[in-house]
Motif scaffolding. Sequence first.
Motif, PDB file in Angstrom:
ATOM      1  N   GLU A   6     -43.317 -15.256 -78.653  1.00 12.67           N
ATOM      2  CA  GLU A   6     -42.063 -14.995 -78.858  1.00 12.67           C
ATOM      3  C   GLU A   6     -41.066 -16.112 -79.794  1.00 12.67           C
ATOM      4  OE1 GLU A   6     -42.355 -13.586 -74.427  1.00 12.67           O
ATOM      5  OE2 GLU A   6     -42.696 -15.282 -75.598  1.00 12.67           O
ATOM      6  N   SER A   7     -40.384 -15.384 -80.554  1.00 12.86           N
ATOM      7  CA  SER A   7     -39.400 -16.273 -81.683  1.00 12.86           C
ATOM      8  C   SER A   7     -38.202 -15.564 -81.857  1.00 12.86           C
ATOM      9  CB  SER A   7     -40.156 -16.869 -82.519  1.00 12.86           C
ATOM     10  OG  SER A   7     -40.937 -15.685 -83.594  1.00 12.86           O
ATOM     11  N   GLY A   8     -37.183 -16.311 -82.389  1.00 14.41           N
ATOM     12  CA  GLY A   8     -36.000 -15.728 -82.924  1.00 14.41           C
ATOM     13  C   GLY A   8     -34.911 -15.941 -82.107  1.00 14.41           C
ATOM     14  N   GLY A   9     -35.300 -16.219 -80.923  1.00 15.26           N
ATOM     15  CA  GLY A   9     -33.973 -16.546 -80.099  1.00 15.26           C
ATOM     16  C   GLY A   9     -33.027 -17.442 -80.506  1.00 15.26           C
ATOM     17  N   GLY A  10     -31.639 -17.860 -79.906  1.00 15.73           N
ATOM     18  CA  GLY A  10     -30.900 -18.781 -80.258  1.00 15.73           C
ATOM     19  C   GLY A  10     -29.609 -18.477 -79.599  1.00 15.73           C
ATOM     20  N   ARG A  19     -33.016 -11.160 -84.268  1.00 19.83           N
ATOM     21  CA  ARG A  19     -34.147 -10.173 -84.273  1.00 19.83           C
ATOM     22  C   ARG A  19     -35.275 -11.139 -83.571  1.00 19.83           C
ATOM     23  NH1 ARG A  19     -38.335  -8.907 -89.295  1.00 19.83           N
ATOM     24  NH2 ARG A  19     -38.731  -6.889 -88.559  1.00 19.83           N
ATOM     25  N   LEU A  20     -35.614 -10.640 -82.461  1.00 23.74           N
ATOM     26  CA  LEU A  20     -36.814 -11.061 -81.708  1.00 23.74           C
ATOM     27  C   LEU A  20     -38.000 -10.891 -82.178  1.00 23.74           C
ATOM     28  CD1 LEU A  20     -35.667 -11.323 -78.235  1.00 23.74           C
ATOM     29  CD2 LEU A  20     -34.904 -12.722 -80.117  1.00 23.74           C
ATOM     30  N   SER A  21     -38.800 -11.529 -82.304  1.00 22.16           N
ATOM     31  CA  SER A  21     -40.469 -11.357 -82.711  1.00 22.16           C
ATOM     32  C   SER A  21     -41.427 -11.799 -81.776  1.00 22.16           C
ATOM     33  CB  SER A  21     -41.071 -11.959 -83.854  1.00 22.16           C
ATOM     34  OG  SER A  21     -40.173 -11.655 -85.053  1.00 22.16           O
ATOM     35  N   CYS A  22     -42.430 -10.920 -81.572  1.00 22.62           N
ATOM     36  CA  CYS A  22     -43.597 -11.482 -80.409  1.00 22.62           C
ATOM     37  C   CYS A  22     -44.879 -11.133 -81.303  1.00 22.62           C
ATOM     38  CB  CYS A  22     -43.495 -10.467 -79.221  1.00 22.62           C
ATOM     39  SG  CYS A  22     -44.788 -10.748 -78.068  1.00 22.62           S
ATOM     40  N   VAL A  93     -33.287 -15.063 -70.880  1.00 27.30           N
ATOM     41  CA  VAL A  93     -34.731 -15.262 -71.328  1.00 27.30           C
ATOM     42  C   VAL A  93     -35.094 -13.815 -71.550  1.00 27.30           C
ATOM     43  CG1 VAL A  93     -36.809 -16.356 -71.106  1.00 27.30           C
ATOM     44  CG2 VAL A  93     -34.899 -17.615 -70.308  1.00 27.30           C
ATOM     45  N   TYR A  94     -35.883 -13.687 -72.912  1.00 27.04           N
ATOM     46  CA  TYR A  94     -36.248 -12.607 -73.272  1.00 27.04           C
ATOM     47  C   TYR A  94     -37.874 -12.539 -73.474  1.00 27.04           C
ATOM     48  CZ  TYR A  94     -31.892 -10.193 -74.263  1.00 27.04           C
ATOM     49  OH  TYR A  94     -30.580  -9.557 -74.264  1.00 27.04           O
ATOM     50  N   TYR A  95     -38.591 -11.855 -72.772  1.00 35.42           N
ATOM     51  CA  TYR A  95     -40.060 -11.794 -72.775  1.00 35.42           C
ATOM     52  C   TYR A  95     -40.691 -10.491 -73.279  1.00 35.42           C
ATOM     53  CZ  TYR A  95     -39.063 -15.186 -69.264  1.00 35.42           C
ATOM     54  OH  TYR A  95     -38.591 -16.170 -68.340  1.00 35.42           O
ATOM     55  N   CYS A  96     -41.927 -10.763 -74.030  1.00 27.35           N
ATOM     56  CA  CYS A  96     -42.603  -9.539 -74.230  1.00 27.35           C
ATOM     57  C   CYS A  96     -43.775  -9.304 -73.497  1.00 27.35           C
ATOM     58  CB  CYS A  96     -43.026  -9.807 -75.912  1.00 27.35           C
ATOM     59  SG  CYS A  96     -44.151 -10.793 -76.386  1.00 27.35           S
ATOM     60  N   ARG A  97     -44.261  -7.943 -73.245  1.00 33.82           N
ATOM     61  CA  ARG A  97     -45.097  -7.814 -72.459  1.00 33.82           C
ATOM     62  C   ARG A  97     -46.205  -6.598 -73.265  1.00 33.82           C
ATOM     63  NH1 ARG A  97     -44.950  -4.085 -66.901  1.00 33.82           N
ATOM     64  NH2 ARG A  97     -46.817  -4.507 -66.009  1.00 33.82           N
ATOM     65  N   GLY A 111     -41.544 -16.405 -73.379  1.00 31.98           N
ATOM     66  CA  GLY A 111     -40.057 -16.083 -73.326  1.00 31.98           C
ATOM     67  C   GLY A 111     -39.367 -17.007 -74.550  1.00 31.98           C
ATOM     68  N   THR A 112     -38.315 -16.448 -75.002  1.00 30.50           N
ATOM     69  CA  THR A 112     -37.232 -16.949 -75.878  1.00 30.50           C
ATOM     70  C   THR A 112     -35.795 -16.877 -75.510  1.00 30.50           C
ATOM     71  OG1 THR A 112     -36.888 -17.043 -77.820  1.00 30.50           O
ATOM     72  CG2 THR A 112     -37.210 -15.011 -77.324  1.00 30.50           C
ATOM     73  N   GLN A 113     -34.992 -18.042 -75.377  1.00 31.95           N
ATOM     74  CA  GLN A 113     -33.737 -17.938 -74.951  1.00 31.95           C
ATOM     75  C   GLN A 113     -32.845 -16.999 -75.882  1.00 31.95           C
ATOM     76  OE1 GLN A 113     -32.404 -19.121 -71.726  1.00 31.95           O
ATOM     77  NE2 GLN A 113     -30.681 -17.897 -72.708  1.00 31.95           N
ATOM     78  N   VAL A 114     -31.962 -16.213 -75.400  1.00 33.52           N
ATOM     79  CA  VAL A 114     -30.771 -15.640 -75.991  1.00 33.52           C
ATOM     80  C   VAL A 114     -29.671 -16.084 -75.289  1.00 33.52           C
ATOM     81  CG1 VAL A 114     -29.884 -13.508 -77.069  1.00 33.52           C
ATOM     82  CG2 VAL A 114     -32.278 -13.887 -77.127  1.00 33.52           C
ATOM     83  N   THR A 115     -28.649 -16.807 -75.957  1.00 36.40           N
ATOM     84  CA  THR A 115     -27.459 -17.013 -75.630  1.00 36.40           C
ATOM     85  C   THR A 115     -26.368 -16.451 -76.464  1.00 36.40           C
ATOM     86  OG1 THR A 115     -28.158 -18.973 -74.642  1.00 36.40           O
ATOM     87  CG2 THR A 115     -25.896 -18.960 -74.615  1.00 36.40           C
ATOM     88  N   VAL A 116     -25.325 -15.663 -75.835  1.00 37.48           N
ATOM     89  CA  VAL A 116     -24.270 -15.123 -76.609  1.00 37.48           C
ATOM     90  C   VAL A 116     -23.111 -15.499 -76.011  1.00 37.48           C
ATOM     91  CG1 VAL A 116     -23.160 -12.798 -77.217  1.00 37.48           C
ATOM     92  CG2 VAL A 116     -25.630 -12.942 -76.658  1.00 37.48           C
ATOM     93  N   SER A 117     -22.249 -16.271 -76.785  1.00 38.63           N
ATOM     94  CA  SER A 117     -21.085 -17.133 -76.444  1.00 38.63           C
ATOM     95  C   SER A 117     -20.347 -17.491 -77.707  1.00 38.63           C
ATOM     96  CB  SER A 117     -21.743 -18.381 -75.771  1.00 38.63           C
ATOM     97  OG  SER A 117     -20.406 -19.193 -75.320  1.00 38.63           O
TER      98      SER A 117
END
Length: 118
Positions: A6-10, A19-22, A93-97, A111-117
Amino acid sequence: QVQLVESGGGLVQPGGSLRLSCAASGFAFSLYGMSWYRQAPGKERELVASITSTDRSTTYADSVKGRFTISRDDAKNTVYLQMNDLKPEDTAVYYCRAVYRFSGRNYWGQGTQVTVSS
């Protein structure tokens, strides 16, 4: 070997987009249904969105309907999650399956971390 990366978190402000990619490798991607899950601190992992390997039908958790869009590109062995109008409660944390359509065999990404703040 099988990999889901996974990538694209932040970090993003409320109302923003990511936009997350897996990216998948090591298995026949086109034969697998793909899903995105997320896990917030202290909470169970939950299904966010999924897309089939056949007719590409999609399903979404009620909490993200109308804001998130899952898609896949079988030529690139990649599944995406477009996330718009992000809210603090989307922080996780967003995971693809990947789930093989003919059996229960499945794989997870790291997993990739997404933080909304703000």
